[in-house]
Motif scaffolding. Structure first.
Motif, PDB file in Angstrom:
ATOM      1  N   LEU A 212     -51.917  11.325  -2.049  1.00  0.00           N
ATOM      2  CA  LEU A 212     -52.406  12.683  -1.822  1.00  0.00           C
ATOM      3  C   LEU A 212     -51.455  13.432  -0.902  1.00  0.00           C
ATOM      4  O   LEU A 212     -50.700  12.824  -0.138  1.00  0.00           O
ATOM      5  CB  LEU A 212     -53.808  12.668  -1.201  1.00  0.00           C
ATOM      6  N   LEU A 213     -51.534  14.753  -0.981  1.00  0.00           N
ATOM      7  CA  LEU A 213     -50.752  15.624  -0.107  1.00  0.00           C
ATOM      8  C   LEU A 213     -51.684  16.560   0.647  1.00  0.00           C
ATOM      9  O   LEU A 213     -52.766  16.889   0.174  1.00  0.00           O
ATOM     10  CB  LEU A 213     -49.772  16.486  -0.922  1.00  0.00           C
ATOM     11  N   ILE A 214     -51.244  16.992   1.817  1.00  0.00           N
ATOM     12  CA  ILE A 214     -51.846  18.134   2.492  1.00  0.00           C
ATOM     13  C   ILE A 214     -50.799  19.237   2.470  1.00  0.00           C
ATOM     14  O   ILE A 214     -49.645  19.013   2.873  1.00  0.00           O
ATOM     15  CB  ILE A 214     -52.228  17.825   3.962  1.00  0.00           C
ATOM     16  N   ALA A 244     -55.082  13.537  -7.223  1.00  0.00           N
ATOM     17  CA  ALA A 244     -54.444  12.345  -6.683  1.00  0.00           C
ATOM     18  C   ALA A 244     -53.729  11.636  -7.831  1.00  0.00           C
ATOM     19  O   ALA A 244     -53.983  11.913  -9.004  1.00  0.00           O
ATOM     20  CB  ALA A 244     -55.479  11.411  -6.062  1.00  0.00           C
ATOM     21  N   THR A 245     -52.854  10.719  -7.465  1.00  0.00           N
ATOM     22  CA  THR A 245     -52.187   9.917  -8.485  1.00  0.00           C
ATOM     23  C   THR A 245     -53.015   8.665  -8.766  1.00  0.00           C
ATOM     24  O   THR A 245     -53.894   8.292  -7.997  1.00  0.00           O
ATOM     25  CB  THR A 245     -50.787   9.490  -8.020  1.00  0.00           C
ATOM     26  N   TYR A 246     -52.694   8.007  -9.879  1.00  0.00           N
ATOM     27  CA  TYR A 246     -53.351   6.754 -10.250  1.00  0.00           C
ATOM     28  C   TYR A 246     -52.275   5.769 -10.679  1.00  0.00           C
ATOM     29  O   TYR A 246     -51.645   5.937 -11.714  1.00  0.00           O
ATOM     30  CB  TYR A 246     -54.345   6.971 -11.394  1.00  0.00           C
ATOM     31  N   ASP A 247     -52.039   4.753  -9.855  1.00  0.00           N
ATOM     32  CA  ASP A 247     -51.020   3.751 -10.134  1.00  0.00           C
ATOM     33  C   ASP A 247     -51.698   2.381 -10.133  1.00  0.00           C
ATOM     34  O   ASP A 247     -52.243   1.954  -9.120  1.00  0.00           O
ATOM     35  CB  ASP A 247     -49.921   3.813  -9.070  1.00  0.00           C
ATOM     36  N   TRP A 248     -51.666   1.703 -11.267  1.00  0.00           N
ATOM     37  CA  TRP A 248     -52.350   0.420 -11.400  1.00  0.00           C
ATOM     38  C   TRP A 248     -51.433  -0.764 -11.082  1.00  0.00           C
ATOM     39  O   TRP A 248     -51.877  -1.909 -11.135  1.00  0.00           O
ATOM     40  CB  TRP A 248     -52.913   0.272 -12.812  1.00  0.00           C
ATOM     41  N   ASN A 249     -50.183  -0.506 -10.760  1.00  0.00           N
ATOM     42  CA  ASN A 249     -49.231  -1.596 -10.524  1.00  0.00           C
ATOM     43  C   ASN A 249     -48.870  -1.773  -9.055  1.00  0.00           C
ATOM     44  O   ASN A 249     -48.852  -2.894  -8.543  1.00  0.00           O
ATOM     45  CB  ASN A 249     -47.951  -1.356 -11.339  1.00  0.00           C
ATOM     46  N   ASN A 253     -49.917   0.482   0.442  1.00  0.00           N
ATOM     47  CA  ASN A 253     -50.455   1.729   0.986  1.00  0.00           C
ATOM     48  C   ASN A 253     -49.350   2.697   1.400  1.00  0.00           C
ATOM     49  O   ASN A 253     -49.588   3.626   2.174  1.00  0.00           O
ATOM     50  CB  ASN A 253     -51.345   1.410   2.199  1.00  0.00           C
ATOM     51  N   LEU A 254     -48.147   2.494   0.867  1.00  0.00           N
ATOM     52  CA  LEU A 254     -47.004   3.318   1.260  1.00  0.00           C
ATOM     53  C   LEU A 254     -46.834   4.499   0.307  1.00  0.00           C
ATOM     54  O   LEU A 254     -46.806   4.325  -0.915  1.00  0.00           O
ATOM     55  CB  LEU A 254     -45.721   2.478   1.254  1.00  0.00           C
ATOM     56  N   PRO A 255     -46.692   5.718   0.830  1.00  0.00           N
ATOM     57  CA  PRO A 255     -46.411   6.882  -0.019  1.00  0.00           C
ATOM     58  C   PRO A 255     -45.053   6.714  -0.706  1.00  0.00           C
ATOM     59  O   PRO A 255     -44.129   6.121  -0.134  1.00  0.00           O
ATOM     60  CB  PRO A 255     -46.387   8.055   0.968  1.00  0.00           C
ATOM     61  N   THR A 256     -44.947   7.223  -1.926  1.00  0.00           N
ATOM     62  CA  THR A 256     -43.694   7.113  -2.671  1.00  0.00           C
ATOM     63  C   THR A 256     -43.171   8.489  -3.064  1.00  0.00           C
ATOM     64  O   THR A 256     -43.940   9.438  -3.214  1.00  0.00           O
ATOM     65  CB  THR A 256     -43.891   6.283  -3.956  1.00  0.00           C
ATOM     66  N   GLU A 257     -41.872   8.569  -3.243  1.00  0.00           N
ATOM     67  CA  GLU A 257     -41.271   9.825  -3.688  1.00  0.00           C
ATOM     68  C   GLU A 257     -41.733  10.164  -5.100  1.00  0.00           C
ATOM     69  O   GLU A 257     -41.955  11.326  -5.435  1.00  0.00           O
ATOM     70  CB  GLU A 257     -39.745   9.719  -3.632  1.00  0.00           C
ATOM     71  N   VAL A 277     -45.484  21.375   2.129  1.00  0.00           N
ATOM     72  CA  VAL A 277     -46.109  20.060   2.247  1.00  0.00           C
ATOM     73  C   VAL A 277     -46.041  19.632   3.711  1.00  0.00           C
ATOM     74  O   VAL A 277     -44.961  19.592   4.306  1.00  0.00           O
ATOM     75  CB  VAL A 277     -45.409  19.013   1.360  1.00  0.00           C
ATOM     76  N   ILE A 278     -47.196  19.321   4.293  1.00  0.00           N
ATOM     77  CA  ILE A 278     -47.197  18.933   5.707  1.00  0.00           C
ATOM     78  C   ILE A 278     -47.632  17.482   5.919  1.00  0.00           C
ATOM     79  O   ILE A 278     -47.455  16.943   7.009  1.00  0.00           O
ATOM     80  CB  ILE A 278     -48.091  19.883   6.548  1.00  0.00           C
ATOM     81  N   GLU A 279     -48.173  16.859   4.878  1.00  0.00           N
ATOM     82  CA  GLU A 279     -48.547  15.450   5.013  1.00  0.00           C
ATOM     83  C   GLU A 279     -48.600  14.804   3.637  1.00  0.00           C
ATOM     84  O   GLU A 279     -48.898  15.460   2.639  1.00  0.00           O
ATOM     85  CB  GLU A 279     -49.924  15.330   5.699  1.00  0.00           C
ATOM     86  N   HIS A 280     -48.276  13.516   3.600  1.00  0.00           N
ATOM     87  CA  HIS A 280     -48.267  12.751   2.353  1.00  0.00           C
ATOM     88  C   HIS A 280     -48.772  11.352   2.693  1.00  0.00           C
ATOM     89  O   HIS A 280     -48.230  10.688   3.568  1.00  0.00           O
ATOM     90  CB  HIS A 280     -46.832  12.698   1.806  1.00  0.00           C
TER      91      HIS A 280
END
Length: 351
Positions: A212-214, A244-249, A253-257, A277-280
């Motif tokens: 998610l982003l803020i 939000a994104t959905y990644d099943w792999n 808990n790390l944000p990705t580019e 963008v102020i938070e990810h």
């Protein structure tokens, strides 16, 4: 001897602990803050599956319990966490409009879907085909709730900040022992951390990573949640939660580019104003392969229980499931068959 040792202080553990307090049932909550999914959750509650225009399982019952439950927690903790915000489903085509109105005619959905087409509501949103409004929706500030609740439990000496050591749990016929203290029951509400749990790690908890982003967008000026390929949720002071994104792999808990790019591409298709963008942030949702929660008692140990698998609808599900499990353990009531882990044990011929 306390009645319950509760492992996990996310939305599930919080709700179960509160049911214990309501019923003068003794407990201790233990958590080491290793599972952040509740604290980074989108927090939306919505009684309709908007991708398929179908009703969420037992939505009416869940909302009827959740609204007064969260209000009581707000009063108790002297905070505001439940914000009643409409959801506007952005239509991408005339076909989607038609599907919406067909769904709104269904008895199970008529109280949740408005039959009024909304047009040209927000200048900075690209919505050629307008919106449909979902009723009885909102946003729960889950992070504020669980953080405040832990602080409250600490003041009454019912919280221990520590990593749970599974090997130190001794299971007896009528109680368990942990750190030399006896408890009648242990409830595991660890979210995705269940994978490390030797008692329940064979349950089909999948885990779906969400990012998610803020954003800060002074010219966006929307006062509802816009739901399209992503959601845009106003959280005050010209700031919006986008997800939000959905990644099943990826189970980290790390944000990705890649996640950030995916969200920004979808956001740029919807809004036309500038933003920053102020938070990810990211977390793994405790999702289940059959899309039903994991609640109930271990097939072998009658005092070992699980409260998990709340997935993307934890805000609605948590009070409902916590009540179900509490009544199951304390009063001997049966769980709803759709959520009971007996369904999995039966398939494996374990019971």
């Amino acid at each position: 001897m306390k009645d319950f040792l509760i492992i996990g202080s996310g939305i599930a553990g919080t709700c179960f602990a509160e049911f214990c307090l309501h019923n003068n049932t003794s407990f201790l909550v233990l958590d080491d803050n290793s599972q952040p999914s509740s604290k980074i959750a989108g927090g939306l509650y919505n009684p309709v599956v908007l991708k398929r225009f179908s009703e969420v399982w037992k939505a009416k019952e869940q909302l009827a319990l959740a609204f007064p439950f969260y209000k009581a927690l707000e009063d108790k903790l002297h905070i505001t966490v439940d914000y009643k915000i409409p959801i506007y489903r952005r239509f991408a085509s005339v076909e989607e409009q038609n599907d919406w109105f067909a769904a709104a005619d269904k008895p199970s959905l008529s109280s949740f879907l408005s039959t009024q087409l909304i047009q040209d509501q927000y200048l900075s949103v690209n919505a050629t085909f307008g919106y449909g409004e979902v009723l009885h929706t909102g946003y729960l500030d889950v992070k504020a709730l669980v953080t405040s609740y832990v602080s409250y439990l600490k003041t009454i000496d019912l919280f221990l900040s520590d990593r749970f050591d599974y090997s130190a749990l001794e299971i007896k016929d009528d109680f368990v022992i942990y750190n030399k203290e006896k408890f009648k029951n242990v409830v595991f509400a660890e979210g995705f951390g269940l994978h490390a749990n030797p008692y329940f790690n064979d349950l089909p908890l999948d885990g779906t990573k969400g990012e998610l982003l803020i954003i800060d967008a002074p010219n966006l000026q929307i006062d509802v949640t816009i739901k399209s390929s992503i959601f845009i949720l106003p959280i005050g002071n010209n700031k919006y939660k986008v997800g939000a994104t959905y990644d099943w792999n990826d189970k980290t808990n790390l944000p990705t580019e890649a996640g950030k790019i995916e969200l920004l591409e979808k956001l740029n298709e919807i809004i036309t104003c500038e933003y920053k963008v102020i938070e990810h942030f990211a977390g793994v949702r405790p999702t289940v392969k059959d899309r039903r929660p994991l609640v109930g008692t271990h097939y072998k140990y009658k005092n070992v229980h699980v409260l998990n698998g709340l997935g993307t609808r934890g805000v609605m599900l948590a009070p409902f499931l916590a009540k179900q499990l509490f009544h199951h353990v304390v009063l001997g009531e049966s769980l709803e068959k759709e959520i009971d882990i007996i369904r999995i044990y039966k398939k494996r011929n374990l019971i």
